[in-house]
Design a protein around this motif. Structure first.
Motif, PDB file in Angstrom:
ATOM      1  N   PHE A  95      20.054   0.597   0.379  1.00  0.00           N
ATOM      2  CA  PHE A  95      18.850   0.565   1.209  1.00  0.00           C
ATOM      3  C   PHE A  95      17.638   0.951   0.373  1.00  0.00           C
ATOM      4  O   PHE A  95      17.698   1.851  -0.457  1.00  0.00           O
ATOM      5  N   CYS A  96      16.557   0.284   0.662  1.00  0.00           N
ATOM      6  CA  CYS A  96      15.277   0.651   0.103  1.00  0.00           C
ATOM      7  C   CYS A  96      14.389   1.114   1.247  1.00  0.00           C
ATOM      8  O   CYS A  96      14.507   0.630   2.380  1.00  0.00           O
ATOM      9  N   ALA A  97      13.519   2.065   0.965  1.00  0.00           N
ATOM     10  CA  ALA A  97      12.576   2.542   1.967  1.00  0.00           C
ATOM     11  C   ALA A  97      11.242   2.819   1.293  1.00  0.00           C
ATOM     12  O   ALA A  97      11.180   3.062   0.082  1.00  0.00           O
ATOM     13  N   SER A  98      10.189   2.786   2.077  1.00  0.00           N
ATOM     14  CA  SER A  98       8.879   3.129   1.533  1.00  0.00           C
ATOM     15  C   SER A  98       8.105   3.973   2.533  1.00  0.00           C
ATOM     16  O   SER A  98       8.399   3.967   3.736  1.00  0.00           O
ATOM     17  N   SER A  99       7.152   4.725   2.007  1.00  0.00           N
ATOM     18  CA  SER A  99       6.274   5.520   2.859  1.00  0.00           C
ATOM     19  C   SER A  99       4.907   5.628   2.204  1.00  0.00           C
ATOM     20  O   SER A  99       4.777   5.538   0.979  1.00  0.00           O
ATOM     21  N   SER A 100       3.893   5.861   3.050  1.00  0.00           N
ATOM     22  CA  SER A 100       2.543   5.942   2.506  1.00  0.00           C
ATOM     23  C   SER A 100       2.306   7.284   1.827  1.00  0.00           C
ATOM     24  O   SER A 100       1.612   7.366   0.818  1.00  0.00           O
ATOM     25  N   GLY A 101       2.865   8.344   2.387  1.00  0.00           N
ATOM     26  CA  GLY A 101       2.710   9.658   1.801  1.00  0.00           C
ATOM     27  C   GLY A 101       4.069  10.328   1.687  1.00  0.00           C
ATOM     28  O   GLY A 101       5.106   9.695   1.881  1.00  0.00           O
ATOM     29  N   GLN A 102       4.039  11.629   1.384  1.00  0.00           N
ATOM     30  CA  GLN A 102       5.296  12.363   1.254  1.00  0.00           C
ATOM     31  C   GLN A 102       5.464  13.418   2.332  1.00  0.00           C
ATOM     32  O   GLN A 102       6.499  14.050   2.417  1.00  0.00           O
ATOM     33  N   GLY A 103       4.458  13.588   3.159  1.00  0.00           N
ATOM     34  CA  GLY A 103       4.543  14.606   4.190  1.00  0.00           C
ATOM     35  C   GLY A 103       5.389  14.150   5.359  1.00  0.00           C
ATOM     36  O   GLY A 103       5.795  12.991   5.466  1.00  0.00           O
ATOM     37  N   ILE A 104       5.609  15.063   6.265  1.00  0.00           N
ATOM     38  CA  ILE A 104       6.499  14.800   7.388  1.00  0.00           C
ATOM     39  C   ILE A 104       5.914  13.764   8.334  1.00  0.00           C
ATOM     40  O   ILE A 104       6.625  13.131   9.103  1.00  0.00           O
ATOM     41  N   ASN A 105       4.633  13.569   8.290  1.00  0.00           N
ATOM     42  CA  ASN A 105       4.004  12.568   9.147  1.00  0.00           C
ATOM     43  C   ASN A 105       3.902  11.207   8.480  1.00  0.00           C
ATOM     44  O   ASN A 105       3.194  10.321   8.963  1.00  0.00           O
ATOM     45  N   GLY A 115       0.793  -1.228   0.000  1.00  0.00           N
ATOM     46  CA  GLY A 115       0.000   0.000   0.000  1.00  0.00           C
ATOM     47  C   GLY A 115       0.824   1.276   0.000  1.00  0.00           C
ATOM     48  O   GLY A 115       0.274   2.365  -0.147  1.00  0.00           O
ATOM     49  N   HIS A 116       2.130   1.157   0.167  1.00  0.00           N
ATOM     50  CA  HIS A 116       2.984   2.347   0.147  1.00  0.00           C
ATOM     51  C   HIS A 116       3.287   2.730  -1.302  1.00  0.00           C
ATOM     52  O   HIS A 116       3.950   1.999  -2.029  1.00  0.00           O
ATOM     53  N   ASP A 117       2.825   3.916  -1.678  1.00  0.00           N
ATOM     54  CA  ASP A 117       3.050   4.379  -3.049  1.00  0.00           C
ATOM     55  C   ASP A 117       4.476   4.890  -3.258  1.00  0.00           C
ATOM     56  O   ASP A 117       4.971   4.917  -4.372  1.00  0.00           O
ATOM     57  N   ASN A 118       5.089   5.365  -2.172  1.00  0.00           N
ATOM     58  CA  ASN A 118       6.404   5.973  -2.297  1.00  0.00           C
ATOM     59  C   ASN A 118       7.501   4.958  -1.985  1.00  0.00           C
ATOM     60  O   ASN A 118       7.463   4.294  -0.938  1.00  0.00           O
ATOM     61  N   LEU A 119       8.450   4.858  -2.882  1.00  0.00           N
ATOM     62  CA  LEU A 119       9.562   3.928  -2.711  1.00  0.00           C
ATOM     63  C   LEU A 119      10.843   4.665  -3.031  1.00  0.00           C
ATOM     64  O   LEU A 119      10.927   5.407  -4.014  1.00  0.00           O
ATOM     65  N   TYR A 120      11.845   4.479  -2.187  1.00  0.00           N
ATOM     66  CA  TYR A 120      13.111   5.204  -2.291  1.00  0.00           C
ATOM     67  C   TYR A 120      14.265   4.205  -2.295  1.00  0.00           C
ATOM     68  O   TYR A 120      14.214   3.177  -1.630  1.00  0.00           O
ATOM     69  N   TRP A 121      15.309   4.574  -3.014  1.00  0.00           N
ATOM     70  CA  TRP A 121      16.572   3.866  -2.930  1.00  0.00           C
ATOM     71  C   TRP A 121      17.633   4.834  -2.393  1.00  0.00           C
ATOM     72  O   TRP A 121      17.731   5.975  -2.840  1.00  0.00           O
ATOM     73  N   TYR A 122      18.400   4.328  -1.439  1.00  0.00           N
ATOM     74  CA  TYR A 122      19.554   5.038  -0.891  1.00  0.00           C
ATOM     75  C   TYR A 122      20.731   4.076  -0.923  1.00  0.00           C
ATOM     76  O   TYR A 122      20.560   2.853  -0.996  1.00  0.00           O
ATOM     77  N   ARG A 123      21.937   4.613  -0.835  1.00  0.00           N
ATOM     78  CA  ARG A 123      23.075   3.709  -0.716  1.00  0.00           C
ATOM     79  C   ARG A 123      24.155   4.336   0.155  1.00  0.00           C
ATOM     80  O   ARG A 123      24.247   5.570   0.286  1.00  0.00           O
ATOM     81  N   HIS A 138      13.533   8.255  -6.148  1.00  0.00           N
ATOM     82  CA  HIS A 138      12.235   8.189  -5.496  1.00  0.00           C
ATOM     83  C   HIS A 138      11.178   7.863  -6.539  1.00  0.00           C
ATOM     84  O   HIS A 138      11.066   8.552  -7.552  1.00  0.00           O
ATOM     85  N   PHE A 139      10.410   6.800  -6.266  1.00  0.00           N
ATOM     86  CA  PHE A 139       9.257   6.446  -7.093  1.00  0.00           C
ATOM     87  C   PHE A 139       7.972   6.861  -6.381  1.00  0.00           C
ATOM     88  O   PHE A 139       7.845   6.703  -5.163  1.00  0.00           O
ATOM     89  N   VAL A 140       7.014   7.348  -7.142  1.00  0.00           N
ATOM     90  CA  VAL A 140       5.642   7.422  -6.685  1.00  0.00           C
ATOM     91  C   VAL A 140       4.861   6.482  -7.589  1.00  0.00           C
ATOM     92  O   VAL A 140       4.749   6.709  -8.792  1.00  0.00           O
ATOM     93  N   LYS A 141       4.369   5.429  -6.993  1.00  0.00           N
ATOM     94  CA  LYS A 141       3.805   4.325  -7.765  1.00  0.00           C
ATOM     95  C   LYS A 141       4.853   3.872  -8.775  1.00  0.00           C
ATOM     96  O   LYS A 141       5.969   3.578  -8.401  1.00  0.00           O
ATOM     97  N   GLU A 142       4.522   3.846 -10.055  1.00  0.00           N
ATOM     98  CA  GLU A 142       5.500   3.340 -11.015  1.00  0.00           C
ATOM     99  C   GLU A 142       6.345   4.445 -11.648  1.00  0.00           C
ATOM    100  O   GLU A 142       7.231   4.177 -12.442  1.00  0.00           O
ATOM    101  N   SER A 143       6.092   5.700 -11.261  1.00  0.00           N
ATOM    102  CA  SER A 143       6.777   6.826 -11.894  1.00  0.00           C
ATOM    103  C   SER A 143       7.965   7.298 -11.063  1.00  0.00           C
ATOM    104  O   SER A 143       7.879   7.381  -9.840  1.00  0.00           O
ATOM    105  N   LYS A 144       9.033   7.662 -11.753  1.00  0.00           N
ATOM    106  CA  LYS A 144      10.187   8.237 -11.068  1.00  0.00           C
ATOM    107  C   LYS A 144       9.921   9.709 -10.799  1.00  0.00           C
ATOM    108  O   LYS A 144       9.809  10.509 -11.736  1.00  0.00           O
ATOM    109  N   GLN A 145       9.819  10.070  -9.528  1.00  0.00           N
ATOM    110  CA  GLN A 145       9.584  11.474  -9.183  1.00  0.00           C
ATOM    111  C   GLN A 145      10.893  12.242  -9.112  1.00  0.00           C
ATOM    112  O   GLN A 145      10.937  13.414  -9.441  1.00  0.00           O
ATOM    113  N   ASP A 146      11.927  11.571  -8.653  1.00  0.00           N
ATOM    114  CA  ASP A 146      13.212  12.245  -8.477  1.00  0.00           C
ATOM    115  C   ASP A 146      14.304  11.208  -8.622  1.00  0.00           C
ATOM    116  O   ASP A 146      14.356  10.263  -7.842  1.00  0.00           O
ATOM    117  N   GLU A 147      15.133  11.344  -9.642  1.00  0.00           N
ATOM    118  CA  GLU A 147      16.248  10.418  -9.803  1.00  0.00           C
ATOM    119  C   GLU A 147      17.572  11.181  -9.812  1.00  0.00           C
ATOM    120  O   GLU A 147      18.551  10.740 -10.419  1.00  0.00           O
TER     121      GLU A 147
END
Lengths: 115, 115
Positions: free
Chosen positions: A91-101, A28-36, A48-57
């Protein structure tokens, strides 16, 4: 709730080979991030992905790195061809939204060693 | 632009004594600040976050941090160290105006707890 899962946990490959890392985010987390984290350096943002789209690469180091998230579920990060300086922990990370909460939930990481 | 400096790469404490991990940041915008912890072979776990509410933030496992704007600091403390606190700790900043959850990490502080 299952956490963020990364495969494999470790990978050792030779310079010039190809490696594919996989990340399964929390359901259910739309946001997916890769860090290293390259040896001895800070953890750095890759993309950073939002769903299947790259928001920030903006953090992708070069065109040897290709990230995909087909269908907006799991993501793969392919390194082709691998170089010695690609060694580190991814590292991979995910979040439900993009806000600080909506905090990021991190996986255990994939330790990549290029010899 | 934003950056984070963790002033100590290693900290050694005795069990039962206080822990202080120092962090200074710089940010062009009002920042949100976080502390993450990574235990061996585990993922990054959020300890606490500051989001412009109370300047003294309490987190999990007895940790707390104080945001001091005048000093651009966000030091992490715990009154009494436990053996299970041995881990690496990361101070992290996110500019509130930044899109998504792009985080900037400090270099990490590795904590050793002696019995």
């Amino acid at each position: 709730e299952a956490g963020v899962t990364q495969f494999p946990s470790h990978s050792v490959i030779e310079k010039g080979q190809t490696v594919t890392l996989r990340c399964d985010p929390i359901s259910g987390h739309d946001n997916l991030y890769w860090y290293r984290r390259v040896m001895g350096k800070e953890i750095k943002f890759l993309l950073h992905f939002v769903k299947e789209s790259k928001q920030d690469e903006s953090g992708m180091p070069n065109n040897r790195f290709l990230a995909e998230r087909t269908g907006g579920t799991y993501s793969t990060l392919k390194v082709q061809p691998a170089e010695l300086e690609d060694s580190g922990v991814y590292f991979c990370a995910s979040s439900s939204g993009q806000g600080i909460n909506s905090p990021l939930h991190f996986g255990n990481g994939t330790r990549l060693t290029v010899t | 632009a934003q950056s984070v400096t963790q002033l100590d790469s290693h900290v050694s404490v005795s069990e039962g004594t206080p822990v202080l991990l120092r962090c200074n940041y710089s940010s062009s915008y009002s920042p949100s600040l976080f502390w993450y912890v990574q235990h061996p072979n585990k993922g990054l776990q959020l300890l606490l976050k500051y989001t412009s509410a109370a300047t003294l933030v309490k987190g999990i496992n007895g940790f707390e941090a104080e945001f001091k704007k005048s000093e651009t600091s966000f030091h992490l403390t715990k009154p009494s160290a436990h053996m299970s606190d041995a881990a690496e700790y990361f101070c992290v900043v996110r500019a509130i105006k930044a899109a998504g959850n792009k985080l900037t990490f400090g270099g990490g502080t590795r904590v050793l707890v002696k019995p």
